[in-house]
Scaffold this active site. Structure first.
Site, PDB file in Angstrom:
ATOM      1  N   GLY A   1      17.579  13.435 -59.953  1.00 32.19           N
ATOM      2  CA  GLY A   1      18.482  12.527 -60.660  1.00 32.19           C
ATOM      3  C   GLY A   1      18.065  11.078 -60.537  1.00 32.19           C
TER       4      GLY A   1
ATOM      5  N   ASP B   1      23.270   6.419 -61.112  1.00 30.40           N
ATOM      6  CA  ASP B   1      22.539   5.387 -61.849  1.00 30.40           C
ATOM      7  C   ASP B   1      21.025   5.580 -61.798  1.00 30.40           C
ATOM      8  OD1 ASP B   1      22.031   4.799 -59.231  1.00 30.40           O
ATOM      9  OD2 ASP B   1      22.867   2.773 -59.261  1.00 30.40           O
ATOM     10  N   GLY B   2      20.590   6.589 -61.060  1.00 30.56           N
ATOM     11  CA  GLY B   2      19.151   6.851 -60.979  1.00 30.56           C
ATOM     12  C   GLY B   2      18.405   5.887 -60.068  1.00 30.56           C
TER      13      GLY B   2
ATOM     14  N   ARG C   1       6.776   8.243 -52.925  1.00 28.83           N
ATOM     15  CA  ARG C   1       6.740   9.323 -51.944  1.00 28.83           C
ATOM     16  C   ARG C   1       5.572  10.244 -52.240  1.00 28.83           C
ATOM     17  NH1 ARG C   1      12.135  12.632 -50.622  1.00 28.83           N
ATOM     18  NH2 ARG C   1      11.995  13.433 -52.731  1.00 28.83           N
TER      19      ARG C   1
ATOM     20  N   ARG D   1      11.322  23.188 -53.762  1.00 26.93           N
ATOM     21  CA  ARG D   1      12.397  23.354 -52.779  1.00 26.93           C
ATOM     22  C   ARG D   1      12.959  24.759 -52.840  1.00 26.93           C
ATOM     23  NH1 ARG D   1      14.609  17.795 -52.838  1.00 26.93           N
ATOM     24  NH2 ARG D   1      13.142  16.557 -54.050  1.00 26.93           N
TER      25      ARG D   1
ATOM     26  N   ASP E   1      18.519  22.306 -51.194  1.00 26.10           N
ATOM     27  CA  ASP E   1      17.656  21.486 -52.064  1.00 26.10           C
ATOM     28  C   ASP E   1      16.823  20.517 -51.241  1.00 26.10           C
ATOM     29  OD1 ASP E   1      20.486  20.624 -51.801  1.00 26.10           O
ATOM     30  OD2 ASP E   1      19.720  18.735 -52.580  1.00 26.10           O
TER      31      ASP E   1
END
Ligand code: AMP
Ligand code: MG
Length: 501
Positions: A105, A138-139, A190, A197, A266
Site C-alpha cells: 500500500g 496515503d502511501g 529497501r 511473504r 504478511d
C-alpha cells in the site's frame, strides 16, 4: 545464483546508467493477480539523509552517483532507474490472527538488481506513494520510522541475522499527517532477497487460484531454494525448507533478545529474512513477557511467544499449499501436519545450539539445557540485562560487581566453570566462540530514540555515530562510550514502540 529470468535485460541508458543499475523484473512474469504495475509518486524536494555505501558496493552500485542529484531523484521515486518496471505486490495476511487482504500500500518494487556476483536482490521504495492496495492510507511514510528501519535492519545484519537491508533514506520535503500531526515524510530504499511473504501465498490461495499458487511455488524455489527445484513434491519441499529457515531465524532473534513486534503472516518472508521493521525493539532486562508495541495489548507478539507465533504462521502457510501437496485432501493434510509438527523441535535445536555457543560449550551434555535454564531463571529474577549478562561471560570478565556478586549467580557460575572444565584443551576456542556469539552492543532503545530525534531535527551526527558503533557488535576489544552499552534505567519496562505507518 542459478535463477533464470525470462525477462530480457533492457538498459536504455547504457551500462546501467552512471550508478550501475542492472535491473530485471522477473516477478512481473508471474500471473497478473499477484501484482499491479504502478510507479512511485514524485516528491517535492528530495534530500538524502543516509546512504549505505558498503551495501551499494555489494549491489554493484556507485555510491557517489547515488548520492548525486540524479541518484537521489531515483531514490526518491522521481526518476526511474534504467530498465525498471515498477510494481506493487499483492498479498493478504493474518493480522493479529484475522485474515485481511493487504498488498504493497505504500511501496513499489523497482526491480531486481543483479549484482556483479550474479546475485539477485529486490530493490523496493517504501513510502513511495499510493498504489491500488493503499485502501485509505496515503502511501507515504514518516522520516522517523524509515530511519528506524534503517538503523535496526543494519544492526541485525551486523549481528549476523538474515534480514532485509536498507540502502538509503531520502527525506521528501513533504509532510505526512499522522496522529501527532504533520511529520516530515521520507522514502526508504529497501533491499531484500525477495518480498515474497506467507501472505503472498495466502492471497493466491484466497483467490482459489491454483495456477498462481503453482507459479509462486516454482518461483520461490528457483529464487530461494534452487537445490530443491525438481523435487518430487515441490510444495512439500518448499514447506519443509521454509519451516527450517524460520526455525533458524526465530532462534537467532531469541538469542539476541530481539522482538519483531508485529509477526503477522504478511510480515514473514519465505526467504527466511527478517522483514518489516515496525514496532520492533531489543529487550534490556530479561523478561520473557516483554512487549513493546503499543497496540499489542494482549502480548500476542511478546518475546517468549515468538516461536509459537512463527509456528502458527507456518501452519497458515501450509494451508495455502494443501491443493498442491496431494490430490487427495486427507493425504495433503497429513503431509502438511507432519511438516508443521517438526517446527518446534527444529527451533529448539537451533536455540539450544545457539545458547551453547553463547556459553562457549562444545559438544552436548545432558545437563546443558538445565544450565541455560538456570541462568535465564536467575536473569529473570534479578531483571539482569540480557545483552550485558552474556557479554560479561564472553571474556569471562570480573563477576564481582552487581548484579553478578550474588550467591545464586555465583553458584550458577561455578556450575558453568565446571562444564567448561570438562573441555580443558579448548579454553581459548571457547572464549572465541563466546565473543563471536555475544554482542557487546545492540540498538539500545534510548540511543535509537535520541538518534532519531536529532535526525528529524536536522542533526544526523548522532545517528551516524550510532550506526558506526552498531556495525561491529562482536568487537569486544573496541572501546565504545558506555552509554551505548547501558540499558534503560528501568530495564526497558516502560518503553513503547509504535507501528511505523
Ligand atoms: P505494515 O504494518 O507496514 O506491515 O503494513 C500493513 C499493511 O498496511 C500493508 O499492506 C501496507 O502496505 C499498508 N500500509 C501501511 N501504511 C500505509 C500507508 N501510509 N498508506 C497505505 N498503506 C499503508
Ligand atoms: Mg508489513
Amino acid at each position: 545464483m542459478s535463477f533464470d529470468s525470462d525477462v530480457p535485460f533492457v538498459d536504455p541508458a547504457g551500462a546501467g546508467g552512471v550508478a550501475g543499475w542492472r535491473l530485471e523484473q522477473s516477478y512481473a512474469k508471474l500471473p497478473e493477480s499477484l501484482y499491479s504495475t504502478v510507479g512511485p509518486t514524485p516528491v517535492r524536494s528530495p534530500r538524502l539523509m543516509v546512504l549505505n555505501c558498503p551495501l551499494a558496493m555489494t549491489l554493484g552500485l556507485d555510491a557517489d552517483a547515488l548520492a548525486g542529484e540524479a541518484g537521489v531523484q531515483v531514490l526518491a521515486g522521481n526518476r526511474f532507474p534504467p530498465a525498471s518496471v515498477p510494481i506493487a505486490q499483492a498479498y493478504a495476511g493474518h493480522q493479529y490472527g484475522n485474515f485481511v487482504v493487504l498488498g504493497d500500500g505504500r511501496a513499489v518494487l523497482l526491480g531486481e538488481q543483479i549484482t556483479p556476483g550474479g546475485e539477485r536482490f529486490d530493490v523496493q521504495l517504501k513510502g513511495s506513494g499510493p498504489t491500488p492496495y493503499s485502501r485509505r492510507g496515503d502511501g507515504r511514510a514518516a522520516l522517523g520510522p524509515m530511519l528506524r528501519e534503517y538503523i535496526i535492519s543494519e544492526a541485525m545484519h551486523a549481528l549476523g541475522i538474515p534480514t532485509t537491508r536498507s540502502l538509503a533514506v531520502v527525506a521528501t520535503g513533504e509532510d505526512v499527517w499522522r496522529q501527532d500531526g504533520a511529520l516530515p515524510g521520507a522514502v526508504l530504499t529497501r533491499v531484500a532477497a525477495s518480498h515474497i511473504r506467507v501472505g503472498t501465498f495466502e492471497w493466491a490461495a484466497s483467490q482459489r487460484d491454483e495456477a498462481a499458487l503453482r507459479a509462486l511455488v516454482d518461483y520461490t524455489l528457483r529464487r530461494h531454494y534452487p537445490e530443491l527445484v525438481g523435487a518430487d513434491n515441490p510444495s512439500l519441499a518448499l514447506l519443509n525448507a521454509v519451516i527450517e529457515r524460520q526455525a533458524a531465524l526465530i532462534a537467532q532473534w531469541m538469542l539476541v533478545g530481539f522482538l519483531h513486534g508485529v509477526m503477522n503472516t504478511d510480515n514473514m518472508a519465505l526467504s527466511g529474512e527478517t522483514i518489516d521493521y515496525g514496532p520492533c525493539a531489543f529487550m534490556d532486562a530479561y523478561d520473557p513477557a516483554t512487549v513493546f508495541s503499543s497496540i499489542d495489548r494482549h502480548g500476542r507478539y511478546a518475546y517468549m511467544n515468538q516461536p509459537r507465533i512463527a509456528h502458527w504462521n507456518l501452519a497458515r502457510f501450509a494451508e495455502t499449499l494443501l491443493p498442491l501437496l496431494h490430490a487427495e485432501e486427507s493425504v495433503a493434510v497429513a503431509q502438511a501436519t507432519e511438516a508443521i509438527n517438526c517446527f518446534t523441535s527444529a527451533y529448539e535445536a537451533h536455540w539450544l545450539a545457539g545458547m551453547r555457543r553463547k556459553l562457549g560449550l562444545f559438544g552436548e551434555e545432558q545437563g546443558d539445557a538445565a544450565l541455560v535454564g538456570s541462568l535465564l531463571g536467575w536473569m529473570q529474577e534479578v531483571r539482569a540485562d540480557f545483552t550485558n549478562t552474556f557479554a560479561v561471560l564472553s571474556p569471562a570478565s570480573a563477576v564481582d560487581v552487581p548484579p553478578f556478586a550474588d550467591a545464586a549467580f555465583l553458584s550458577w557460575h561455578a556450575d558453568w566453570r565446571a562444564r567448561l572444565g570438562r573441555q580443558p584443551q579448548r579454553a581459548a576456542e571457547s572464549a572465541q566462540l563466546r565473543s563471536a556469539n555475544n554482542p557487546v552492543v545492540i540498538p539500545r532503545n534510548q540511543q535509537v530514540e535520541m538518534a532519531l530525534a536529532a535526525a528529524v531535527a536536522g542533526d544526523l551526527g548522532v545517528m551516524e555515530r550510532l550506526l558506526d558503533v552498531l556495525a561491529r557488535p562482536y568487537d569486544h576489544e573496541r572501546v565504545v562510550a558506555s552509554e551505548y552499552r547501558q540499558p534503560a534505567t528501568d530495564g526497558g519496562a516502560g518503553y513503547q514502540t509504535f507501528c511505523g505507518t
